[in-house]
Design a protein around this motif. Structure first.
Motif: not given
Length: 565
Positions: A45-53, A63-66
């Motif tokens: 399932q989609p799950n939390t993706f954190r990245y520098a911005d 965001i939720k990704a995948g």
């Protein structure tokens, strides 16, 4: 007359040479597109993706990704652009998975990748979690499993992966031969691309001894290099190494040709033959598109957040790759139309797993283990979660656990008349499915880490700590020096400034989340693949079974010495 005859012969020879030259002139280069995934770990399932911005609050975007429906949609879209696209994996498709996949022995995950048309996967360390025989069962199919309570429960006739696993450096000690195929040659656009797989040589550091029974693992670069003459004899036009080992860089996940890659993968890259044209890496759950010398090295984070798109410009008729470029594509459900086939499979898995969400887990002391902090910064819920993470990794060397307060999203509580917490209640407290990461820090770094709990304005963001750890702090001291020097204890013994200690945190903290930057400077970084929710469930159940349910008064692991409220 002779001169005329010779002139005629030379003219004919020149014409024939020209014709021969035309017949053997090189064909125009072609582009081969490769889509790679790594460290999926059963995140269906989609799950939390954190990245520098820099444009996001606090400089981090979440965001939720995948999710398999989104990944399938990405593949559908990219295959419309190139029907001969090659979809490959760098390992750890399974293992260390959330319950929605793990409760079915990860068989729905393998079914999903079969449906996506995966060509192969390099062997990851987590594919060996249950040992050699279980890995071979999952590849070839069948139900004779060491996990009898899980195998063949999703499909009674589990038929296997439908794609091979590759490992050039894993030797079956009984036969002296590779356990799995070492390489696979794929054809696209009239050229042959050889993919050579390998797992990290130090796999014993991340797999239980039983998982490696009957196996010997050799050096990654040496195993790959040894195959190159064999591949050249088969007329390959390009060689790609797919290695389940990685590194890290502070550079953005989508920065082309990044330059500051560090870690074990760099040494491997430097020792690879110049005949290797690209290196797809994995294992460290990082994201990068870096170069070491002329060699492009990629990795696509983890849990299906990213797909790495490589394009090789290959000359037919010879082994010649004139360029290799890559990009990391975010698997954003709002960007890609879901695959109908994979969306239906995802819905089926979710429906059949729903009963698990209401499964009773364990009793607790009283009706509430809350997030509310005492004046020193401890909470009942935080203590239990930190203890759970330590219990899950203690056999791997962990000595202390830290948990970020922001990752505790609710209280553990029982409804009136309820006897035990359900899975749903436990999961709602830790909904991110973070993995647990082992870090090595010195005693002085531990002191500095704890002082990062206070911002320059004095705001307090206390880490929750395991029962093995204690310290004292004083609100009258400067905000960057509030931890009382010499007060840190592990198992009751003073922490020494120059000694190294093994701590466990979730991957959000390990990446410097919540501004705990000291953790990014750890001497070593090892993702265990164990999910935080799995650790918490196992701990709660173990305490209940022992007759000592979780809860009770805080143990003053953290002591505030000033009297200021």
């Amino acid at each position: 007359m002779l001169r005329n005859t010779l002139s005629l012969r030379w003219a004919c020879a020149l014409i024939l040479a020209g014709l021969v030259g035309c017949a053997t002139s090189p064909r125009a280069p072609v582009e081969v597109n490769i889509l790679a995934i790594n460290d999926f770990h059963g995140y269906l399932q989609p799950n939390t993706f954190r990245y520098a911005d820099p444009a996001a609050p606090d400089g981090v975007r979440s965001i939720k990704a995948g999710g398999i429906a989104t990944l399938g949609g990405m593949l559908d879209e990219l295959r419309q652009q190139d029907p001969q696209l090659l979809f490959v994996s760098a390992g750890d498709l399974i293992g260390g998975s959330p319950p929605i996949s793990a409760l079915w022995a990860d068989e729905p995950t393998l079914e999903a990748f079969k449906a996506m048309g995966l060509r192969f996967s390099a062997l990851g360390n987590h594919e060996l979690d249950a040992g050699k025989e279980e890995l071979l069962r999952q590849i070839h199919g069948g139900c004779d499993s060491v996990r009898k309570d899980k195998a063949c429960t999703f499909r009674a006739d589990f038929s296997g992966t439908g794609f091979p696993y590759l490992a050039a450096n894993v030797i079956d000690t009984q036969t002296g031969q590779p356990l799995l195929p070492p390489y696979r040659i794929e054809e696209a656009h009239g050229v042959k691309v050889a993919f050579v797989g390998a797992v990290l040589q130090d796999v014993a550091s991340v797999v239980r001894p039983s998982g490696l029974a009957g196996l010997r693992v050799t050096d990654e670069a040496e195993a790959i290099n040894a195959l190159i003459p064999e591949l050249e004899k088969q007329g390959v036009n390009a060689i790609v190494a797919v290695v389940h080992q990685g590194g890290a860089t502070p550079e953005p996940f989508d920065k082309p040709d990044c330059e500051h890659l560090q870690g074990d993968i760099v040494d491997i890259a430097q020792r690879l033959s110049p005949r290797v044209d690209a290196l797809i890496s994995a294992h460290t759950h990082q994201a990068y598109l870096c170069r070491v010398g002329r060699l492009l090295i990629t990795q696509g984070n983890s849990y299906g957040h990213l797909l790495t798109h490589l394009t090789l410009t290959v000359t037919p008729g010879e082994h010649r790759v004139t360029s290799v470029t890559a990009s990391n594509l975010v698997a954003d459900p709002n960007r890609y139309k879901p695959s109908p086939q994979l969306a239906a499979l995802q819905a089926e898995i979710e429906s059949r797993s729903r009963d698990i969400l209401q499964r009773p887990i364990a009793r607790i002391q009283g009706n509430l283990l809350g997030r509310k902090l005492n004046r020193a910064g401890e909470s009942l819920a935080g203590n239990v979660i930190a203890d759970a993470q330590l219990a899950a990794t203690r056999s791997m060397g962990a000595q202390v656990a830290f948990m970020n307060l922001g990752g505790i999203r609710g209280d553990l509580f029982l409804e009136p008349g309820q006897d035990r917490l359900t899975y749903s209640q436990v999961a709602s407290v830790q909904p991110f499915n973070n993995s647990l990461v082992l870090l090595t820090l010195t005693g002085s770094q531990l002191q500095a880490l704890l002082n990062e709990q206070w911002s320059q304005t004095g705001d307090f963001n206390p880490l929750q700590v395991s029962s093995t750890f204690s310290y004292r702090w004083d609100g009258r001291r400067p905000v960057n020096d509030r931890v009382v020097p010499g007060s840190l204890r592990i198992e009751g013994k003073p922490v020494e400034a120059n000694r190294s200690y093994t701590v466990v945190v979730n991957n959000f903290l390990a990446e410097g989340g919540d501004r705990f930057s000291i953790l990014t400077k750890a001497q070593t970084h090892r993702d265990t693949g164990i999910s935080d929710i799995e650790a918490l469930i196992n701990h709660l159940m173990a305490l209940d079974k022992a007759g000592t349910p979780a809860g009770g008064a805080t143990a003053e692991r953290i002591v505030r010495v000033d009297k200021t409220l």
